[in-house]
Scaffold this active site. Structure first.
Site, PDB file in Angstrom:
ATOM      1  CD  GLU A 281      -3.205   0.623   2.051  1.00 23.03           C
ATOM      2  OE1 GLU A 281      -4.281   0.182   1.589  1.00 23.03           O
ATOM      3  OE2 GLU A 281      -3.001   0.788   3.263  1.00 23.03           O
ATOM      4  CD  GLU A 284      -2.704   0.847  -4.589  1.00 22.05           C
ATOM      5  OE1 GLU A 284      -3.633   0.861  -5.415  1.00 22.05           O
ATOM      6  OE2 GLU A 284      -2.746   0.181  -3.520  1.00 22.05           O
ATOM      7  CB  CYS A 301      -7.702  -3.063   5.554  1.00 20.57           C
ATOM      8  SG  CYS A 301      -6.017  -2.746   5.028  1.00 20.57           S
ATOM      9  CB  SER A 321      -5.505   0.418  -1.699  1.00 16.24           C
ATOM     10  OG  SER A 321      -4.451  -0.512  -1.760  1.00 16.24           O
ATOM     11  CE  LYS A 360     -11.230  -8.735   7.360  1.00  8.61           C
ATOM     12  NZ  LYS A 360     -10.307  -8.309   6.281  1.00  8.61           N
ATOM     13  CD  GLU A 363     -11.557  -9.441   2.846  1.00 11.15           C
ATOM     14  OE1 GLU A 363     -11.125  -8.358   2.408  1.00 11.15           O
ATOM     15  OE2 GLU A 363     -11.245  -9.891   3.964  1.00 11.15           O
ATOM     16  CD  GLU A 368     -14.547  -9.815  -6.853  1.00 13.37           C
ATOM     17  OE1 GLU A 368     -15.563  -9.147  -7.107  1.00 13.37           O
ATOM     18  OE2 GLU A 368     -14.452 -10.582  -5.871  1.00 13.37           O
ATOM     19  CB  CYS A 506     -10.638  -4.348  13.321  1.00 11.80           C
ATOM     20  SG  CYS A 506     -10.364  -3.993  11.569  1.00 11.80           S
TER      21      CYS A 506
END
Length: 581
Positions: A281, A284, A301, A321, A360, A363, A368, A506
């Site tokens: 990151e 990036e 994230c 990102s 999650k 996720e 992807e 989180c």
């Protein structure tokens, strides 16, 4: 500030004007019971459990919404008050599914606790309308059971006020009133982003995550599977609460010991993957910042935030990102680098993740960007609460476990990786590395104080080399919506934004241990949990992701240069605009 003098249970108290009776009583350490009330989110006086008697006032008053007045005399437990509360509880029970033994919240249910306090038996004196046991299992992450719902509307309030999603509300009227989505749709059909905050505020067991621990046990009992596990930064900050330990207790060592006793082959720390996330990151960001790429760069994230962006703000997808979350990065590294090192076929590796976040679960099922074609980076994600249930089922005495360590090669993180679990942590970790890379000099101070804390929107401008970098840290999707709308209107301008789906980050995720409304009102739960991560970072010698020996080794031996080639193929993903309901 004008002050008001009054008496509560014959005790004098002075509080600021505008204070509610409920708040005034709390200042005397007097507990008025509540059921629908949720501080700063839901004060509607609907359940009538918090009623009190005011001298000279005919009707009992709902203390959560009734402001104090000069000279007021209040009784919070008169005979009339206690009788009214008991009657109201019996009325609530008259429409409630009372099979408590099979309820996931048994022993941790606010309604159950109140009934015990007021001596109410399982069979109520009232015969009310009972909802059919209709389960909404359409969402990947959770179940709704309206036969257990008490229509307190806490879930509705948090979905609307904190998350700006508003996919649930009160439907119909009278006895038929129930909480649901528009037109009877299931949660899997609407724009639910999977954050799980509704679960955290539900006082009963009407909403709960899909328990996938049986999948984990099945994998552990399958001799053909190489079952490994990773735990997110914020698990160690909250898991102890499930075993009666104080909020803000660091149980990292006991957590590792419990996982080893459950039977996992290897136990890894997602904090290490956070260090890899920073390598990618920060690279990036520097590339976009120096080469005129799409700005602001927005972190990716938080899967709840990513889902929100894909559904509500798809115009910002180019700003996201492309880095996978730490969960997905570690899964990808396990099924590539680790598999190669161990000589294991990736299809035989079963990657379990213990996460503070119900999103999650969604996720891990995203198609992807999986590192190995046809194989998911991670296989199943369980919440902190599910992990606690596994520990209990395994007969492990968690409180008295010894302190043990994670396994290498993904067992030792930097302090920057540790702080990922709280609001501002991703940004702070990225700034540490980006600042040193851009300036070519070590930072004199590693703490970025301006972006710490639980405030929903934090802004700062930092000198990075010869450049000024404008950043924002945002927690909670209602705050994210405000910031994004302001950017579109030209009212805000940043280079880099961290967005987390849940207030506080989180540590306050939808899969964390549930605290009662009273505890949430009296204690800074996210702050205490976040302090664990800050303290862990503070005492470490290694506090920069790019200085991690593990990170350096894996890039040198396998990944190559951050953001390019194999590193990009394995550690990055992409996003897709999704249709609205």
């Amino acid at each position: 500030m004008s002050m008001v003098n009054l008496k509560i249970n014959n005790m004098d108290v002075q509080v600021p004007a505008g204070t509610t009776i409920l708040e005034a009583a709390s200042s005397l350490n007097l507990k008025i019971p509540t059921l629908c009330y949720l501080k700063d989110i839901n004060a509607i006086g609907a359940c009538r459990i918090c009623v009190v008697e005011i001298k000279g006032v005919k009707n009992l008053a709902a203390s959560c919404v009734y402001p104090v007045a000069e000279g007021m005399e209040i009784s919070i437990n008169s005979e009339r008050v206690l009788k009214s509360r008991k009657t109201n509880l019996e009325l609530v029970l008259s429409t409630h599914n009372r099979r408590c033994l099979s309820c996931v919240r048994s022993g941790e249910c606010e309604l159950q606790e109140l009934c015990k306090d007021y001596g109410i038996e399982n069979e109520t004196v009232f015969a009310g309308h009972n909802f059919e046991e209709i389960y909404d299992e359409s969402a990947k992450h959770m179940v709704r059971d309206n036969s257990r719902c008490i229509v307190c509307r806490r879930c509705v309030a948090v979905c609307s006020k904190n998350q700006a999603v508003s996919v649930i509300g009160a439907n119909e009227r009278g006895f038929k009133t129930h909480i649901g989505c528009a037109f009877g749709a299931g949660l899997g059909e609407v724009e639910c982003i999977g954050c799980g905050q509704c679960i955290n505020v539900c006082p009963v067991g009407a909403i709960y995550e899909k328990d996938e621990t049986d999948k984990v046990w099945a994998a552990l009992h399958n001799p053909t599977k190489h079952v490994v596990v990773q735990t997110a930064p914020s698990i160690r900050t909250a898991l102890g609460e499930e075993f009666g330990m104080p909020i803000g207790t660091n149980v990292q060592g006991k957590m590792a010991a419990a996982l080893r006793r459950i039977g996992f082959k290897h136990i890894f720390d997602t904090d290490v993957a956070a260090d890899f996330t920073i390598m990618e990151e920060a690279s990036e960001f520097i590339e976009r910042f120096t080469a005129g790429g799409t700005l602001p760069l927005i972190t990716s994230c938080s899967p709840g935030w990513v889902e929100y962006c894909e559904r509500f703000y798809p115009e910002f997808i180019p700003n996201l990102s492309s880095c996978k979350s730490p969960q997905q990065m570690l899964g990808a590294l396990i099924k590539t680098y680790y598999a190669k090192q161990k000589g294991i076929d990736p299809k035989d590796i079963y990657m379990v993740t213990v996460m503070p976040c119900t999103a999650k679960k969604y996720e891990v099922a995203r198609t992807e960007g999986n590192a190995v074609e046809g194989i998911f980076d991670c296989d199943v994600s369980i919440t902190t609460r599910e992990f606690a249930r596994m520990i209990k089922r395994a007969g492990i005495d968690f409180v008295n476990l010894p302190e043990e360590s994670f396994d290498n090669p993904f067992g030792e993180s930097s302090g920057a990786g540790d702080i990922f679990g709280r609001s501002g942590g991703v940004m702070e970790a990225a700034l540490r590395t980006a600042s040193e890379w851009i300036s070519g000099k070590p930072l004199e101070k590693l703490e970025f104080e301006e972006i710490r804390g639980i405030k929903g929107i934090k802004e700062a401008t930092y000198k990075v080399g010869d450049h000024e970098v404008k950043v924002a840290v945002v927690a909670g999707l209602a705050n994210a919506s405000q910031v994004l709308e302001d950017i579109k209107a030209g009212k805000r301008d940043y280079h880099f934004i961290e967005i987390m789906g849940c207030l506080g980050g989180c540590v306050n995720g939808g899969g964390q241990p549930i605290q009662t409304a009273r505890t949430r009102a009296m204690v800074d739960v996210p702050g205490l949990r976040a302090s664990v991560l800050n303290n862990q970072d503070k005492v470490k010698k290694l506090r920069l992701s790019h200085e991690s020996p593990i990170v350096k080794q894996v890039y040198a031996d396998y990944l190559g240069e951050p953001g390019k080639g194999k590193a990009h193929d394995i550690l990055h993903t992409h996003y897709t605009k999704k249709e609205r309901f």
